[in-house]
Design a protein around this motif. Structure first.
Motif, PDB file in Angstrom:
ATOM      1  N   LEU A   1      -1.695   9.868   9.119  1.00  0.00           N
ATOM      2  CA  LEU A   1      -1.694   9.525   7.691  1.00  0.00           C
ATOM      3  C   LEU A   1      -1.548   8.007   7.495  1.00  0.00           C
TER       4      LEU A   1
ATOM      5  N   ILE B   1       2.392  12.080  10.429  1.00  0.00           N
ATOM      6  CA  ILE B   1       2.619  10.809   9.751  1.00  0.00           C
ATOM      7  C   ILE B   1       1.821   9.659  10.385  1.00  0.00           C
TER       8      ILE B   1
ATOM      9  N   TYR C   1       7.557  -2.300 -11.730  1.00  0.00           N
ATOM     10  CA  TYR C   1       6.706  -1.900 -12.844  1.00  0.00           C
ATOM     11  C   TYR C   1       6.483  -3.039 -13.827  1.00  0.00           C
TER      12      TYR C   1
ATOM     13  N   ASN D   1       3.701   0.718   4.903  1.00  0.00           N
ATOM     14  CA  ASN D   1       4.915   1.400   5.352  1.00  0.00           C
ATOM     15  C   ASN D   1       4.643   2.148   6.644  1.00  0.00           C
TER      16      ASN D   1
ATOM     17  N   ALA E   1       0.861   5.557  -0.330  1.00  0.00           N
ATOM     18  CA  ALA E   1      -0.022   6.718  -0.188  1.00  0.00           C
ATOM     19  C   ALA E   1       0.064   7.635  -1.414  1.00  0.00           C
TER      20      ALA E   1
ATOM     21  N   ILE F   1      -4.284   5.279   5.998  1.00  0.00           N
ATOM     22  CA  ILE F   1      -3.972   4.421   4.844  1.00  0.00           C
ATOM     23  C   ILE F   1      -4.201   2.944   5.199  1.00  0.00           C
TER      24      ILE F   1
ATOM     25  N   MET G   1       2.787  12.518  -5.347  1.00  0.00           N
ATOM     26  CA  MET G   1       3.536  11.334  -4.914  1.00  0.00           C
ATOM     27  C   MET G   1       4.047  11.527  -3.484  1.00  0.00           C
TER      28      MET G   1
ATOM     29  N   VAL H   1       0.843  -1.183   0.000  1.00  0.00           N
ATOM     30  CA  VAL H   1       0.000   0.000   0.000  1.00  0.00           C
ATOM     31  C   VAL H   1       0.882   1.238   0.000  1.00  0.00           C
TER      32      VAL H   1
ATOM     33  N   PRO I   1       1.871   0.967  -8.925  1.00  0.00           N
ATOM     34  CA  PRO I   1       0.838   1.190  -7.908  1.00  0.00           C
ATOM     35  C   PRO I   1      -0.448   1.681  -8.570  1.00  0.00           C
TER      36      PRO I   1
HETATM   37  P1  C2E Z   1       9.039   2.196  -0.530  1.00  0.00           P
HETATM   38  O1  C2E Z   1       8.289   1.685   0.638  1.00  0.00           O
HETATM   39  O2  C2E Z   1      10.422   1.687  -0.728  1.00  0.00           O
HETATM   40  O3  C2E Z   1       8.120   1.882  -1.790  1.00  0.00           O
HETATM   41  C1  C2E Z   1       8.594   1.533  -3.067  1.00  0.00           C
HETATM   42  C2  C2E Z   1       8.639   2.702  -4.000  1.00  0.00           C
HETATM   43  O4  C2E Z   1       9.237   2.291  -5.229  1.00  0.00           O
HETATM   44  C3  C2E Z   1       7.252   3.260  -4.379  1.00  0.00           C
HETATM   45  O5  C2E Z   1       7.393   4.660  -4.590  1.00  0.00           O
HETATM   46  C4  C2E Z   1       6.985   2.546  -5.698  1.00  0.00           C
HETATM   47  O6  C2E Z   1       6.041   3.218  -6.520  1.00  0.00           O
HETATM   48  C5  C2E Z   1       8.356   2.572  -6.303  1.00  0.00           C
HETATM   49  N1  C2E Z   1       8.531   1.511  -7.307  1.00  0.00           N
HETATM   50  C6  C2E Z   1       8.097   0.240  -7.247  1.00  0.00           C
HETATM   51  N2  C2E Z   1       8.469  -0.468  -8.317  1.00  0.00           N
HETATM   52  C7  C2E Z   1       9.167   0.387  -9.113  1.00  0.00           C
HETATM   53  C8  C2E Z   1       9.823   0.249 -10.383  1.00  0.00           C
HETATM   54  O7  C2E Z   1       9.838  -0.814 -11.012  1.00  0.00           O
HETATM   55  N3  C2E Z   1      10.459   1.357 -10.870  1.00  0.00           N
HETATM   56  C9  C2E Z   1      10.469   2.535 -10.214  1.00  0.00           C
HETATM   57  N4  C2E Z   1      11.104   3.572 -10.763  1.00  0.00           N
HETATM   58  N5  C2E Z   1       9.862   2.706  -9.005  1.00  0.00           N
HETATM   59  C10 C2E Z   1       9.210   1.643  -8.469  1.00  0.00           C
HETATM   60  P2  C2E Z   1       6.348   5.711  -3.987  1.00  0.00           P
HETATM   61  O8  C2E Z   1       4.948   5.186  -4.094  1.00  0.00           O
HETATM   62  O9  C2E Z   1       6.658   7.030  -4.620  1.00  0.00           O
HETATM   63  O10 C2E Z   1       6.708   5.767  -2.443  1.00  0.00           O
HETATM   64  C11 C2E Z   1       7.940   6.276  -2.009  1.00  0.00           C
HETATM   65  C12 C2E Z   1       8.160   6.030  -0.541  1.00  0.00           C
HETATM   66  O11 C2E Z   1       7.257   6.772   0.270  1.00  0.00           O
HETATM   67  C13 C2E Z   1       7.957   4.567  -0.122  1.00  0.00           C
HETATM   68  O12 C2E Z   1       9.109   3.812  -0.469  1.00  0.00           O
HETATM   69  C14 C2E Z   1       7.736   4.724   1.364  1.00  0.00           C
HETATM   70  O13 C2E Z   1       8.974   4.823   2.042  1.00  0.00           O
HETATM   71  C15 C2E Z   1       7.024   6.074   1.458  1.00  0.00           C
HETATM   72  N6  C2E Z   1       5.587   5.864   1.666  1.00  0.00           N
HETATM   73  C16 C2E Z   1       4.623   5.651   0.730  1.00  0.00           C
HETATM   74  N7  C2E Z   1       3.405   5.510   1.311  1.00  0.00           N
HETATM   75  C17 C2E Z   1       3.601   5.631   2.645  1.00  0.00           C
HETATM   76  C18 C2E Z   1       2.721   5.544   3.799  1.00  0.00           C
HETATM   77  O14 C2E Z   1       1.491   5.324   3.718  1.00  0.00           O
HETATM   78  N8  C2E Z   1       3.288   5.740   5.046  1.00  0.00           N
HETATM   79  C19 C2E Z   1       4.640   5.955   5.177  1.00  0.00           C
HETATM   80  N9  C2E Z   1       5.126   6.108   6.427  1.00  0.00           N
HETATM   81  N10 C2E Z   1       5.486   6.011   4.125  1.00  0.00           N
HETATM   82  C20 C2E Z   1       4.980   5.843   2.874  1.00  0.00           C
END
Ligand code: C2E
Ligand code: MG
Ligand code: MG
Ligand code: MG
Length: 288
Positions: free
Chosen positions: A90, A87, A255, A114, A62, A94, A73, A60, A260
């Protein structure tokens, strides 16, 4: 003349600072409203069992559906949420929405959420999560919590306590972004995680002959010898998934398998049989 220039430059700087502070204050206020009014939405990225394409669950992630700026993003708002103490609200929001959404999906699919480092230091985390599981009827053994090593570095004992409390509920805990930041074997020795998530920076287009291949291979072996399941995140190519599968990596995400997506898209793919959801047997978690 020179003096006036200097003063002018200073004024420009001052008003730029002013703008930045105002923009930041606006962002914080908007985020607070967003959390309260449901603009923060869960997106779901498939996690697959390797080798193959069988989806075992979703991570999941956000997203902020901003009324003027469109879909934002996490990089634009997670750090703000962390710095302002929003956080917790949030992430719980989620988690709650994800547990409700998942009720429409096959009962063996897992959810990974996360959790921010500062939440992990909070002794209430396990209770808060239990309350959400109870309220939504989502089973603890279908939930996985992802934390980064930043959490451990802040307070090892608090991390150990929270880890134990979550695992006692049946919730699994994954160490996210492994290989970046403060990665330390000491953490793996001191704390009993269930899973290692190998960071995307090691994974993208990984294959034979790559400088990183030896490291990724070593991480997978390390994981399996410690009884940890491994997931590679950020898989984008067929070649890298073949290589990772051959090395014995248990799960993949990226991807290549799916970006997502909003709940409606997951529902649609499930309805139309576009997602192979197994069932597959989960890899045995080794002795502790
Ligand atoms: P994360 O937990 O390491 O999540 C993986 C990130 O890599 C996600 O980015 C995902 O979209 C991206 N990703 C997955 N596969 C690929 C791929 O093949 N290529 C590329 N270029 N990217 C890929 P996203 O969604 O932008 O999230 C970034 C970070 O934000 C997450 O890293 C996580 O640390 C944080 N995050 C997201 N949602 C939440 C949440 O609800 N709560 C908290 N505390 N942190 C969150
Ligand atoms: Mg994650
Ligand atoms: Mg990650
Ligand atoms: Mg990451």
């Amino acid at each position: 003349q020179g003096k006036r220039d200097g003063r002018g430059t200073y004024r420009v700087f001052e008003s730029a600072m002013d703008e930045a502070l105002k923009a930041r204050a606006r962002l914080e206020a908007d985020l607070r409203v967003a959390i309260e009014t449901g603009q923060i939405e869960p997106y779901y990225q498939p996690v697959v069992a390797l080798p193959g394409q069988t989806v075992t669950g979703f991570e999941v992630l956000a997203r902020w559906r901003h009324p003027e700026k469109g879909l934002l993003m996490p990089s634009t708002f997670i750090s703000v949420a962390e710095e302002t103490g929003m956080i917790g609200d949030l992430s719980y929001l989620i988690l709650r929405r994800a547990c409700l959404d998942a009720r429409a999906w096959p009962g063996h699919l897992q959810l990974a959420v996360n959790i921010a480092p500062q939440q992990f230091q909070n002794p209430d985390l396990a209770l808060r999560i239990l309350a959400i599981l109870t309220e939504t009827g989502f089973q603890a053994h279908r939930l996985e919590v992802e934390i980064t090593e930043t959490a451990i570095v802040q307070d090892l004992e608090a991390t150990r306590a929270t880890l134990g409390a979550l695992q006692a509920l049946g919730v699994r805990v994954a160490l996210d972004d492994f290989g970046t930041g403060y990665s330390s074997l000491y953490h793996l020795r001191e704390l009993r995680f269930d899973k290692l998530k190998i960071d995307r920076s090691y994974v993208d287009s990984i294959g034979e002959g790559d400088e990183r291949a030896k490291l990724v291979d070593a991480i997978i072996k390390l994981g399996s010898s410690l009884g940890l399941v491994t997931t590679a995140e950020g898989i984008e190519t067929e070649a890298s998934v073949d290589w990772l599968s051959n090395q014995g990596c248990d799960y993949g995400q990226g991807y290549l398998f799916g970006k997502p997506m909003p709940r409606e898209e997951i529902d649609r793919r499930l309805d139309e049989g576009l997602l192979d959801t197994g069932p597959v047997e989960a890899p045995e978690i080794g002795p502790r």
